[in-house]
Design a protein around this motif. Structure first.
Motif, PDB file in Angstrom:
ATOM      1  N   LEU A 117      22.783 -22.900  13.723  1.00 12.19           N
ATOM      2  CA  LEU A 117      22.210 -22.700  12.386  1.00 12.19           C
ATOM      3  C   LEU A 117      21.566 -21.317  12.289  1.00 12.19           C
ATOM      4  N   GLY A 142      19.550 -26.005  17.529  1.00 10.90           N
ATOM      5  CA  GLY A 142      19.782 -25.406  16.219  1.00 10.90           C
ATOM      6  C   GLY A 142      20.288 -23.976  16.286  1.00 10.90           C
ATOM      7  N   ALA A 181      20.846 -27.395   3.841  1.00  9.96           N
ATOM      8  CA  ALA A 181      21.165 -28.817   3.684  1.00  9.96           C
ATOM      9  C   ALA A 181      19.963 -29.590   3.172  1.00  9.96           C
ATOM     10  N   GLY A 204      18.596 -32.442   9.386  1.00 11.07           N
ATOM     11  CA  GLY A 204      19.513 -31.851   8.404  1.00 11.07           C
ATOM     12  C   GLY A 204      19.584 -32.656   7.119  1.00 11.07           C
ATOM     13  N   GLN A 206      16.002 -25.406  11.786  1.00 10.33           N
ATOM     14  CA  GLN A 206      16.357 -26.436  10.813  1.00 10.33           C
ATOM     15  C   GLN A 206      17.521 -26.002   9.926  1.00 10.33           C
ATOM     16  N   ASP A 207      18.232 -26.984   9.400  1.00 14.16           N
ATOM     17  CA  ASP A 207      19.307 -26.721   8.438  1.00 14.16           C
ATOM     18  C   ASP A 207      18.665 -26.625   7.055  1.00 14.16           C
TER      19      ASP A 207
END
Length: 392
Positions: free
Chosen positions: A296, A293, A167, A136, A163-164
């Motif tokens: 997310l 995740g 961010a 992140g 994945q973020d």
């Protein structure tokens, strides 16, 4: 078609973008333009390159139709198209990298992308650091003075870590670092990469855009700031797709929404069913809480597709696994996905990941759920799991 396509919903746009029956002398679909040479009317036109297309490597109406359609769908400033997904990844990387740069690459990246980096990108003097995809915003601590590019792939290849993206792109923008996202799993229909801050987005049109396992294609889209450099890279390499492939991709575009909705439905149903089988330990599907995740995915994505993985419980031998897979009646063993046929492959990432550790207790299988009857597919897998259990 003179109407403004932006006023329509996405489902309607997919049936209309990339074609104009008035310019196509009444025919519904864009024809296939094949060609290398363009003839100019006058010397002045020739010297000033005054023509819509000046040479075959600059594109054709068929290629341009697909470029324009994909640009609109992606919310991008422009699109280039290559003969393969890996070719598109190369175009994106060579757009943002130069000798002496530092590249951040997720440890879960598609293995051919990793090979491209190790065998070609490094050769041009680029330093590469592999990172945990779940880092992140903490990716900031991995940045160096020469970091020019952060690559993302969400969800990750085979193991589906989400994945973020917002961010990470926020960290990158604060340092004027370019970001590239491999968005093949979701496509722009389920994840709008540029809306989440990505400079470049790559999709393998080989998968869901083609939809029938009969073409190879890659697409790269760029935001306004990155588009001129992407186009310059593309023109320098002349990495054009084939005319027939563009025609097939435009045809696939018309049913893309319907096929993705069906892929989502089938993927979720099969993942749920597999999670209930006694031989399965874990389901790795972004829409399931067991997938790293998952929260997310719930926040950022608008859907899921038909590709996911499972981890089997420990105790089965390689011979058991071979007996299961070798005798399946519907599922084939093959490396692609996104077509009409169901596929399954075993995988083991432990030998090449360097920033994370892949060490499940049991075998891992990746599944692509096709368009066959769901009960037939379940019976095929159930018989395979029975063979796995008995080892005969």
């Amino acid at each position: 078609m003179t109407d403004s396509k932006k006023e329509f919903s996405l489902a309607t746009q997919l049936t209309r973008l990339g074609r104009d029956h008035e310019l196509q002398v009444g025919f519904v679909n864009m024809p296939v333009y094949r060609g290398s040479t363009v003839v100019f009317k006058t010397l002045d036109d020739l010297e000033r390159a005054r023509a819509r297309f000046t040479y075959g490597t600059k594109g054709t109406p068929t290629i341009e139709a697909l470029e324009n359609a994909w640009t609109e769908i992606s919310g991008a400033a422009g699109t280039v198209i290559s003969p393969s997904g890996l070719g598109a990844l190369a175009l994106a990387l060579f757009t943002t990298l130069k000798s002496g740069d530092h590249l951040l690459m997720p440890d879960t990246v598609y293995r051919p992308t990793r090979a491209l980096c190790e065998h070609l990108v490094k050769k041009f003097g680029v330093e590469i650091t592999y990172y945990d995809p779940l880092i992140g915003g903490d990716i900031a601590r991995l940045l160096q003075d020469n970091t020019s590019t952060i690559f993302l792939e969400s969800p990750g290849s085979q193991t589906f870590e989400v994945q973020d993206v917002p961010a990470i792109t926020a960290v990158a923008k604060a340092r004027n670092i370019k970001t590239i996202l491999d968005n093949t799993w979701a496509t722009p229909l389920f994840f709008r990469a540029h809306d989440h801050g990505c400079d470049l987005a790559v999709e393998a049109g080989t998968k869901y855009l083609g939809g029938h396992s009969d073409l190879l294609m890659g697409l790269v889209t760029a935001n306004a700031a990155t588009w001129p450099e992407l186009r310059k890279t593309y023109d320098s390499m002349a990495m054009l797709p084939g005319a027939e492939d563009c025609f097939l991709a435009l045809r696939g575009l018309r049913t893309l929404n319907l096929r993705l909705q069906e892929a989502q439905k089938r993927g979720l149903e099969m993942a749920q069913w597999l999670g209930e089988q006694p031989e399965v330990a874990t389901v790795l599907h972004p829409a399931f809480a067991s997938c790293p995740g998952h929260e997310l995915w719930k926040r950022d994505f608008t859907g899921s597709t038909g590709l996911f993985s499972v981890i089997l419980k420990p105790g089965f031998s390689k011979q058991n696994l071979a007996h299961m897979l070798d005798n399946l009646g519907i599922f084939g063993m093959g490396y692609s996905w996104g077509g009409f046929e169901s596929l399954i492959i075993p995988f083991d990432c432990s030998g090449y990941r360097t920033a994370t550790r892949w060490a499940p207790d049991g075998f891992a299988l990746r599944l692509q759920i096709g368009l066959e009857d769901m009960e037939d597919l379940k019976r095929d897998l159930r018989s395979g799991l029975d063979r796995l259990a008995v080892g005969e």
